[in-house]
Scaffold this motif. Sequence first.
Motif, PDB file in Angstrom:
ATOM      1  N   ILE A   1       0.856  -1.190   0.000  1.00  0.00           N
ATOM      2  CA  ILE A   1       0.000   0.000   0.000  1.00  0.00           C
ATOM      3  C   ILE A   1       0.892   1.239   0.000  1.00  0.00           C
ATOM      4  O   ILE A   1       1.730   1.397   0.882  1.00  0.00           O
ATOM      5  CB  ILE A   1      -0.916   0.019   1.241  1.00  0.00           C
ATOM      6  CG1 ILE A   1      -1.748  -1.272   1.304  1.00  0.00           C
ATOM      7  CG2 ILE A   1      -1.830   1.248   1.219  1.00  0.00           C
ATOM      8  CD1 ILE A   1      -2.523  -1.419   2.606  1.00  0.00           C
TER       9      ILE A   1
ATOM     10  N   CYS B   1       1.949   3.800   3.260  1.00  0.00           N
ATOM     11  CA  CYS B   1       0.914   3.498   4.247  1.00  0.00           C
ATOM     12  C   CYS B   1       1.291   3.908   5.677  1.00  0.00           C
ATOM     13  O   CYS B   1       0.466   4.461   6.407  1.00  0.00           O
ATOM     14  CB  CYS B   1       0.560   2.014   4.203  1.00  0.00           C
ATOM     15  SG  CYS B   1       1.956   0.937   4.573  1.00  0.00           S
TER      16      CYS B   1
ATOM     17  N   TYR C   1      -9.380   5.178   0.612  1.00  0.00           N
ATOM     18  CA  TYR C   1      -9.050   3.878   0.020  1.00  0.00           C
ATOM     19  C   TYR C   1      -7.856   3.253   0.746  1.00  0.00           C
ATOM     20  O   TYR C   1      -7.860   2.058   1.067  1.00  0.00           O
ATOM     21  CB  TYR C   1      -8.739   4.053  -1.467  1.00  0.00           C
ATOM     22  CG  TYR C   1      -8.253   2.779  -2.126  1.00  0.00           C
ATOM     23  CD1 TYR C   1      -9.147   1.764  -2.470  1.00  0.00           C
ATOM     24  CD2 TYR C   1      -6.886   2.583  -2.371  1.00  0.00           C
ATOM     25  CE1 TYR C   1      -8.689   0.584  -3.058  1.00  0.00           C
ATOM     26  CE2 TYR C   1      -6.433   1.418  -2.957  1.00  0.00           C
ATOM     27  CZ  TYR C   1      -7.332   0.419  -3.292  1.00  0.00           C
ATOM     28  OH  TYR C   1      -6.878  -0.747  -3.864  1.00  0.00           O
ATOM     29  N   ARG C   2      -6.835   4.068   1.034  1.00  0.00           N
ATOM     30  CA  ARG C   2      -5.641   3.561   1.741  1.00  0.00           C
ATOM     31  C   ARG C   2      -6.018   3.035   3.129  1.00  0.00           C
ATOM     32  O   ARG C   2      -5.574   1.966   3.546  1.00  0.00           O
ATOM     33  CB  ARG C   2      -4.585   4.670   1.900  1.00  0.00           C
ATOM     34  CG  ARG C   2      -3.812   4.995   0.662  1.00  0.00           C
ATOM     35  CD  ARG C   2      -2.709   5.987   1.000  1.00  0.00           C
ATOM     36  NE  ARG C   2      -2.096   6.542  -0.187  1.00  0.00           N
ATOM     37  CZ  ARG C   2      -1.171   7.492  -0.176  1.00  0.00           C
ATOM     38  NH1 ARG C   2      -0.772   8.007   0.987  1.00  0.00           N
ATOM     39  NH2 ARG C   2      -0.657   7.938  -1.312  1.00  0.00           N
TER      40      ARG C   2
ATOM     41  N   LYS D   1      -8.886   2.011   4.185  1.00  0.00           N
ATOM     42  CA  LYS D   1      -9.676   0.785   4.053  1.00  0.00           C
ATOM     43  C   LYS D   1      -8.772  -0.415   3.785  1.00  0.00           C
ATOM     44  O   LYS D   1      -8.949  -1.490   4.379  1.00  0.00           O
ATOM     45  CB  LYS D   1     -10.689   0.959   2.913  1.00  0.00           C
ATOM     46  CG  LYS D   1     -11.566  -0.277   2.693  1.00  0.00           C
ATOM     47  CD  LYS D   1     -12.491  -0.067   1.503  1.00  0.00           C
ATOM     48  CE  LYS D   1     -13.308  -1.344   1.238  1.00  0.00           C
ATOM     49  NZ  LYS D   1     -14.178  -1.197   0.034  1.00  0.00           N
ATOM     50  N   LYS D   2      -7.777  -0.231   2.889  1.00  0.00           N
ATOM     51  CA  LYS D   2      -6.853  -1.322   2.554  1.00  0.00           C
ATOM     52  C   LYS D   2      -6.002  -1.702   3.763  1.00  0.00           C
ATOM     53  O   LYS D   2      -5.714  -2.886   3.987  1.00  0.00           O
ATOM     54  CB  LYS D   2      -5.945  -0.909   1.397  1.00  0.00           C
ATOM     55  CG  LYS D   2      -6.646  -0.785   0.057  1.00  0.00           C
ATOM     56  CD  LYS D   2      -7.219  -2.128  -0.419  1.00  0.00           C
ATOM     57  CE  LYS D   2      -6.139  -3.136  -0.761  1.00  0.00           C
ATOM     58  NZ  LYS D   2      -6.699  -4.413  -1.253  1.00  0.00           N
TER      59      LYS D   2
ATOM     60  N   GLU E   1      -7.997  -3.910   5.883  1.00  0.00           N
ATOM     61  CA  GLU E   1      -8.142  -5.252   5.312  1.00  0.00           C
ATOM     62  C   GLU E   1      -6.882  -6.084   5.510  1.00  0.00           C
ATOM     63  O   GLU E   1      -6.955  -7.281   5.819  1.00  0.00           O
ATOM     64  CB  GLU E   1      -8.461  -5.139   3.817  1.00  0.00           C
ATOM     65  CG  GLU E   1      -9.849  -4.577   3.524  1.00  0.00           C
ATOM     66  CD  GLU E   1     -10.071  -4.352   2.036  1.00  0.00           C
ATOM     67  OE1 GLU E   1      -9.117  -4.569   1.247  1.00  0.00           O
ATOM     68  OE2 GLU E   1     -11.199  -3.952   1.656  1.00  0.00           O
ATOM     69  N   VAL E   2      -5.721  -5.446   5.344  1.00  0.00           N
ATOM     70  CA  VAL E   2      -4.445  -6.173   5.467  1.00  0.00           C
ATOM     71  C   VAL E   2      -4.156  -6.548   6.912  1.00  0.00           C
ATOM     72  O   VAL E   2      -3.753  -7.679   7.213  1.00  0.00           O
ATOM     73  CB  VAL E   2      -3.287  -5.327   4.887  1.00  0.00           C
ATOM     74  CG1 VAL E   2      -1.931  -5.949   5.262  1.00  0.00           C
ATOM     75  CG2 VAL E   2      -3.409  -5.226   3.374  1.00  0.00           C
TER      76      VAL E   2
END
Length: 396
Positions: A331, A334, A364-365, A367-368, A371-372
């Motif tokens: 990402i 991040c 978006y970042r 959210k990712k 998720e990670v």
Amino acid sequence: MLIPKEVAQSIVHETESIMNRNINFMDEEAKIIASLNPDRIGDFHEGAAEVLRTKQKIVISSNETYQGAKPGINLPVRLHEQVVGVIGITGDPEEVNQLGSLLQRMTEILIKEAYLEEQVELENQARETFVKEWVSNRFDDEKLFAARGWMFGINIYKSRVAVLLEMSGFQEYWHKRIEKSDVDVKEELNLQRYRRALESLISQHFPEKNEHVLIPNGSSSYMLLLSVDEHKENQKQKNLITYRIKEIQQALEVTYKQKSVAGVGSLCGSPGELWRSVEEAERALRFGVDHQRPLYYFEDLGVEAFMYDLSESFRQDFIQRKLRPSQLKLIPDCLHTLEIFYKNNGSIKDTAEVLHIHKNTLQYRIKKIGEVTGYDPRNINDSTLIQIALAFYKIT
């Protein structure tokens, strides 16, 4: 041994550089302890023995005159009316004889300087020992300990703040110089002189008749126990401390091009509490070094206040479980995004402006990242864990 070998060798080099002659220094047992010819170190010098016996100058005209002696002149070296060694010049007696008085006088001046330096060093060591006992809380009788403090001009009952000042790059620089195969004891002396010069420069920035305490703290740092007026409000105390430390740091950089980092502990009002301020200063210093901050206060630390108490293996495990850094690298930017996000109290608008990205890109970042890692940076419980993991990550 009345004269240390290191001092004798330094004198030999100093006098040779002026007279351009081979110089030898013999101790009170007539053994050569310093010479430009290293092969002669340890040899017995019969001419020196005669000088020690008679306390008079001896002129040697040939190699056969005295055992272990070469042609030249040998003279007694006195300190406080006591003969403490013998200095000799190798060469034609007629040529070097006229240099004898000059050599003798120069040597005695250097010996006296070395002696005075040693006395100052012994006094400094006694003072440092006292302060280390104090900050380690290793004293039983407070009144007796206070009386010892008065001998050094230290009032242990003054309210104080501990400051640890570390010289950046100091150890690496001197290690490179000293590890060279061609260095000698002069390099070690240069190191000690440099450290004392830094200490002297720091102390020059204390006001007259001050009650601050300054001692070396290891090879590359200094401990300052600043006297503070406990009746002043906290912010005024902090402003004064900041001003003084920044003034010292600037002087070090201007005079010696020496950068430094300072960690500051909390105010302590009794002799038995000083150790806590020193421990806090150590933690603030470590944070400052790790984050390239020239000055940091313990009171400004968050989770960093305790994270150095945890083992590296524990911190690494926590980082892997909460951040999953190997996966987060996919990402863009991040970790920096998270840092700015929390600095702006989770504001999408403010964070996007600082990062110069669109709000949708930031969302978006985030959210990712959730998720990670399995932890949502916007959730108050998850964010606490993420911020702790980030703090650990910065000091790995």
